[in-house]
Design a protein around this motif. Structure first.
Motif, PDB file in Angstrom:
ATOM      1  N   PRO A  91      -8.190  12.197 -17.281  1.00 26.38           N
ATOM      2  CA  PRO A  91      -8.291  12.033 -15.827  1.00 26.38           C
ATOM      3  C   PRO A  91      -7.095  12.618 -15.082  1.00 26.38           C
ATOM      4  CG  PRO A  91      -7.646   9.969 -16.860  1.00 26.38           C
ATOM      5  CD  PRO A  91      -7.968  10.915 -17.977  1.00 26.38           C
ATOM      6  N   ILE A  92      -7.354  13.074 -13.876  1.00 26.88           N
ATOM      7  CA  ILE A  92      -6.337  13.623 -12.987  1.00 26.88           C
ATOM      8  C   ILE A  92      -6.269  12.760 -11.737  1.00 26.88           C
ATOM      9  CG2 ILE A  92      -5.536  15.673 -11.744  1.00 26.88           C
ATOM     10  CD1 ILE A  92      -5.840  16.130 -14.733  1.00 26.88           C
ATOM     11  N   SER A  93      -5.070  12.498 -11.260  1.00 26.62           N
ATOM     12  CA  SER A  93      -4.906  11.768 -10.004  1.00 26.62           C
ATOM     13  C   SER A  93      -4.156  12.630  -8.999  1.00 26.62           C
ATOM     14  CB  SER A  93      -4.125  10.465 -10.224  1.00 26.62           C
ATOM     15  OG  SER A  93      -4.906   9.521 -10.913  1.00 26.62           O
ATOM     16  N   LEU A  94      -4.664  12.649  -7.790  1.00 25.79           N
ATOM     17  CA  LEU A  94      -4.007  13.299  -6.664  1.00 25.79           C
ATOM     18  C   LEU A  94      -3.360  12.209  -5.825  1.00 25.79           C
ATOM     19  CD1 LEU A  94      -3.504  15.547  -4.508  1.00 25.79           C
ATOM     20  CD2 LEU A  94      -5.825  15.080  -3.678  1.00 25.79           C
ATOM     21  N   ALA A  95      -2.039  12.303  -5.615  1.00 26.73           N
ATOM     22  CA  ALA A  95      -1.330  11.234  -4.916  1.00 26.73           C
ATOM     23  C   ALA A  95      -0.407  11.785  -3.845  1.00 26.73           C
ATOM     24  CB  ALA A  95      -0.522  10.392  -5.903  1.00 26.73           C
ATOM     25  N   ASN A 128      -9.336  -6.629   0.336  1.00 25.35           N
ATOM     26  CA  ASN A 128      -9.832  -5.279   0.542  1.00 25.35           C
ATOM     27  C   ASN A 128     -10.079  -4.568  -0.786  1.00 25.35           C
ATOM     28  OD1 ASN A 128     -10.536  -3.322   2.565  1.00 25.35           O
ATOM     29  ND2 ASN A 128      -8.756  -2.141   1.936  1.00 25.35           N
ATOM     30  N   ARG A 129      -9.223  -4.839  -1.783  1.00 25.59           N
ATOM     31  CA  ARG A 129      -9.421  -4.233  -3.099  1.00 25.59           C
ATOM     32  C   ARG A 129     -10.624  -4.839  -3.814  1.00 25.59           C
ATOM     33  NH1 ARG A 129      -3.662  -4.773  -3.581  1.00 25.59           N
ATOM     34  NH2 ARG A 129      -4.009  -6.722  -4.734  1.00 25.59           N
ATOM     35  N   GLY A 130     -10.744  -6.185  -3.728  1.00 28.78           N
ATOM     36  CA  GLY A 130     -11.787  -6.869  -4.477  1.00 28.78           C
ATOM     37  C   GLY A 130     -13.115  -6.927  -3.778  1.00 28.78           C
ATOM     38  N   SER A 131     -13.092  -7.053  -2.462  1.00 25.87           N
ATOM     39  CA  SER A 131     -14.300  -7.108  -1.644  1.00 25.87           C
ATOM     40  C   SER A 131     -15.328  -8.108  -2.187  1.00 25.87           C
ATOM     41  CB  SER A 131     -14.934  -5.717  -1.523  1.00 25.87           C
ATOM     42  OG  SER A 131     -15.993  -5.749  -0.577  1.00 25.87           O
ATOM     43  N   GLY A 132     -14.993  -9.361  -2.094  1.00 29.83           N
ATOM     44  CA  GLY A 132     -15.875 -10.418  -2.560  1.00 29.83           C
ATOM     45  C   GLY A 132     -15.166 -11.323  -3.542  1.00 29.83           C
ATOM     46  N   LEU A 133     -14.009 -11.852  -3.139  1.00 26.10           N
ATOM     47  CA  LEU A 133     -13.198 -12.685  -4.020  1.00 26.10           C
ATOM     48  C   LEU A 133     -13.269 -14.148  -3.618  1.00 26.10           C
ATOM     49  CD1 LEU A 133      -9.914 -10.565  -4.308  1.00 26.10           C
ATOM     50  CD2 LEU A 133     -11.896 -10.542  -5.831  1.00 26.10           C
ATOM     51  N   THR A 134     -13.109 -15.021  -4.606  1.00 22.45           N
ATOM     52  CA  THR A 134     -13.002 -16.442  -4.317  1.00 22.45           C
ATOM     53  C   THR A 134     -11.594 -16.742  -3.838  1.00 22.45           C
ATOM     54  OG1 THR A 134     -12.247 -17.033  -6.533  1.00 22.45           O
ATOM     55  CG2 THR A 134     -14.642 -16.935  -6.161  1.00 22.45           C
ATOM     56  N   GLN A 194       7.811   3.690  -0.584  1.00 17.91           N
ATOM     57  CA  GLN A 194       8.370   3.843  -1.915  1.00 17.91           C
ATOM     58  C   GLN A 194       7.281   3.852  -2.992  1.00 17.91           C
ATOM     59  OE1 GLN A 194      11.504   0.607  -1.011  1.00 17.91           O
ATOM     60  NE2 GLN A 194      12.435   1.781  -2.648  1.00 17.91           N
ATOM     61  N   ALA A 195       6.094   4.269  -2.616  1.00 19.92           N
ATOM     62  CA  ALA A 195       4.981   4.313  -3.562  1.00 19.92           C
ATOM     63  C   ALA A 195       4.244   5.639  -3.442  1.00 19.92           C
ATOM     64  CB  ALA A 195       4.020   3.160  -3.306  1.00 19.92           C
ATOM     65  N   MET A 196       3.560   5.989  -4.510  1.00 18.80           N
ATOM     66  CA  MET A 196       2.628   7.103  -4.482  1.00 18.80           C
ATOM     67  C   MET A 196       1.235   6.500  -4.444  1.00 18.80           C
ATOM     68  SD  MET A 196       4.481   9.812  -4.416  1.00 18.80           S
ATOM     69  CE  MET A 196       3.321  11.151  -4.769  1.00 18.80           C
ATOM     70  N   VAL A 197       0.451   6.909  -3.459  1.00 16.64           N
ATOM     71  CA  VAL A 197      -0.881   6.354  -3.265  1.00 16.64           C
ATOM     72  C   VAL A 197      -1.921   7.366  -3.730  1.00 16.64           C
ATOM     73  CG1 VAL A 197      -2.544   5.486  -1.570  1.00 16.64           C
ATOM     74  CG2 VAL A 197      -0.119   4.947  -1.321  1.00 16.64           C
ATOM     75  N   VAL A 198      -2.812   6.913  -4.597  1.00 21.20           N
ATOM     76  CA  VAL A 198      -3.870   7.789  -5.104  1.00 21.20           C
ATOM     77  C   VAL A 198      -4.848   8.103  -3.980  1.00 21.20           C
ATOM     78  CG1 VAL A 198      -5.818   7.967  -6.702  1.00 21.20           C
ATOM     79  CG2 VAL A 198      -3.670   6.923  -7.463  1.00 21.20           C
ATOM     80  N   ARG A 199      -5.041   9.388  -3.715  1.00 21.09           N
ATOM     81  CA  ARG A 199      -6.019   9.842  -2.714  1.00 21.09           C
ATOM     82  C   ARG A 199      -7.346  10.216  -3.363  1.00 21.09           C
ATOM     83  NH1 ARG A 199      -3.861   7.600   1.610  1.00 21.09           N
ATOM     84  NH2 ARG A 199      -1.701   8.276   1.933  1.00 21.09           N
ATOM     85  N   ASP A 200      -7.278  10.669  -4.606  1.00 19.17           N
ATOM     86  CA  ASP A 200      -8.505  10.985  -5.343  1.00 19.17           C
ATOM     87  C   ASP A 200      -8.176  10.957  -6.828  1.00 19.17           C
ATOM     88  OD1 ASP A 200     -11.143  11.551  -5.750  1.00 19.17           O
ATOM     89  OD2 ASP A 200     -10.992  13.689  -5.288  1.00 19.17           O
ATOM     90  N   SER A 201      -9.177  10.699  -7.635  1.00 21.03           N
ATOM     91  CA  SER A 201      -8.997  10.616  -9.078  1.00 21.03           C
ATOM     92  C   SER A 201     -10.304  10.990  -9.764  1.00 21.03           C
ATOM     93  CB  SER A 201      -8.593   9.192  -9.486  1.00 21.03           C
ATOM     94  OG  SER A 201      -8.632   9.024 -10.888  1.00 21.03           O
ATOM     95  N   THR A 202     -10.177  11.556 -10.952  1.00 19.33           N
ATOM     96  CA  THR A 202     -11.369  11.915 -11.738  1.00 19.33           C
ATOM     97  C   THR A 202     -11.619  10.902 -12.854  1.00 19.33           C
ATOM     98  OG1 THR A 202     -10.040  13.341 -13.187  1.00 19.33           O
ATOM     99  CG2 THR A 202     -11.084  14.375 -11.260  1.00 19.33           C
ATOM    100  N   SER A 203     -11.035   9.735 -12.757  1.00 15.58           N
ATOM    101  CA  SER A 203     -11.180   8.730 -13.813  1.00 15.58           C
ATOM    102  C   SER A 203     -12.628   8.269 -13.991  1.00 15.58           C
ATOM    103  CB  SER A 203     -10.280   7.522 -13.529  1.00 15.58           C
ATOM    104  OG  SER A 203     -10.600   6.923 -12.289  1.00 15.58           O
ATOM    105  N   THR A 204     -13.450   8.415 -12.943  1.00 13.48           N
ATOM    106  CA  THR A 204     -14.834   7.956 -13.032  1.00 13.48           C
ATOM    107  C   THR A 204     -15.746   8.942 -13.771  1.00 13.48           C
ATOM    108  OG1 THR A 204     -15.347   8.916 -10.877  1.00 13.48           O
ATOM    109  CG2 THR A 204     -14.666   6.597 -10.915  1.00 13.48           C
ATOM    110  N   GLY A 245      -6.369   4.626  -2.975  1.00 11.12           N
ATOM    111  CA  GLY A 245      -5.646   3.461  -2.478  1.00 11.12           C
ATOM    112  C   GLY A 245      -4.789   2.798  -3.539  1.00 11.12           C
ATOM    113  N   TRP A 246      -5.071   3.101  -4.807  1.00 11.51           N
ATOM    114  CA  TRP A 246      -4.246   2.552  -5.893  1.00 11.51           C
ATOM    115  C   TRP A 246      -2.822   3.073  -5.740  1.00 11.51           C
ATOM    116  CZ3 TRP A 246      -5.318  -0.821  -9.913  1.00 11.51           C
ATOM    117  CH2 TRP A 246      -4.341  -0.913 -10.910  1.00 11.51           C
ATOM    118  N   GLN A 247      -1.840   2.203  -5.942  1.00 11.57           N
ATOM    119  CA  GLN A 247      -0.451   2.584  -5.759  1.00 11.57           C
ATOM    120  C   GLN A 247       0.318   2.539  -7.069  1.00 11.57           C
ATOM    121  OE1 GLN A 247       1.554   0.491  -2.584  1.00 11.57           O
ATOM    122  NE2 GLN A 247      -0.288   0.383  -1.331  1.00 11.57           N
TER     123      GLN A 247
END
Length: 264
Positions: A104-108, A24-30, A113-123, A135-137
């Motif tokens: 960059p700012i991340s909203l999580a 799901n993360r890679g979407s097109g992996l060998t 036991q994880a914080m999941v990124v809902r949005d980020s300005t890294s792009t 989805g990044w944890q």
């Protein structure tokens, strides 16, 4: 991320989840890339992929031996309460902050036991090593975003999370765990109003970034945290807190006000 052994867990299911997350993360992996990403043996990955294809959750690309998720994976999240309003409300605020300071700012939000990124300005900035997509944890207690969240979480939620850490014995050093169990870490974060972690070891580029984070509320309800990530070599933590913490706090307060207004 390697599949970790836990008491009373079913290893085959854990490995299947790891494979599905990798695809799901890679979407097109060998097949080799999937096995490496999920940290499982190649023959095991082969069997799991065949099973997921049989169940219709993934498919092989027509022209090459790569695997991708199908639309059927969406059925796995039918009962999930998304944070669309939180993301839509926060987006213009975190974009303005990144446009002002470039970092960059991340909203999580917390999931287990994880914080999941809902949005980020890294792009939208070049001052980042990686794009931290939704989805990044990141781990809860080792991360600034997780610590900021934990310190303001209800006491019963804190107790349950600490119990899970003690039971699993994974993902945190004993000194940090004792600091949170004693309440010292929580008191310090609450007194300061923020959490900070220098040279993040859990990131995609260990040791090269540092973070400061503040809790995010909707009224009295804790909904997540905001983290600002900067190059460790670019400035000291002291300078970052002095320069960047006030606007980060202001951004969190503005998002909270807008959340209350949109809920009315």
């Amino acid at each position: 991320m390697p599949v970790k052994e836990k008491d009373h867990s079913i290893r085959a299911i854990a490995r299947c989840i790891a494979v599905l997350q990798a695809i799901n993360r890679g979407s097109g992996l060998t097949l080799t890339e999937i096995a490496h990403s999920a940290a499982i043996p190649h023959p095991t990955a082969t069997r799991i992929i065949k099973t997921l294809i049989d169940e219709g959750l993934i498919e092989q690309e027509p022209a090459r031996k790569r695997y991708r998720p199908t639309a059927l994976v969406q059925t796995l999240s039918c009962g999930f309460q998304n944070h669309d309003r939180l993301v839509v409300t926060a987006r213009p605020h975190i974009m303005r902050l990144t446009q002002q300071f470039d970092w960059p700012i991340s909203l999580a939000t917390r999931v287990g036991q994880a914080m999941v990124v809902r949005d980020s300005t890294s792009t939208i900035t070049s001052l980042t090593f990686n794009n931290y997509y939704p989805g990044w944890q990141v781990p809860l207690l080792p991360s600034a975003s997780g610590r900021a969240y934990f310190a303001y979480a209800p006491a019963d939620e804190q107790a349950e999370l600490l119990k899970q850490y003690r039971t699993s014995g994974q993902g945190i050093d004993s000194l940090t765990l004792r600091d949170f169990e004693s309440g010292d870490a929580v008191r310090k974060i609450r007194e300061q109003g923020y959490a900070a972690v220098a040279r993040n070891h859990y990131s995609a580029n260990p040791g090269k970034t540092s973070s400061i984070a503040v809790p995010l509320f909707e009224g009295d309800r804790l909904v997540g945290s905001l983290a600002l990530i900067f190059f460790s070599s670019a400035m000291s933590m002291t300078d970052a807190i002095q320069r960047l913490l006030p606007p980060l706090r202001d951004t969190a307060a503005a998002i909270s006000r807008d959340l209350i207004q949109t809920a009315a």
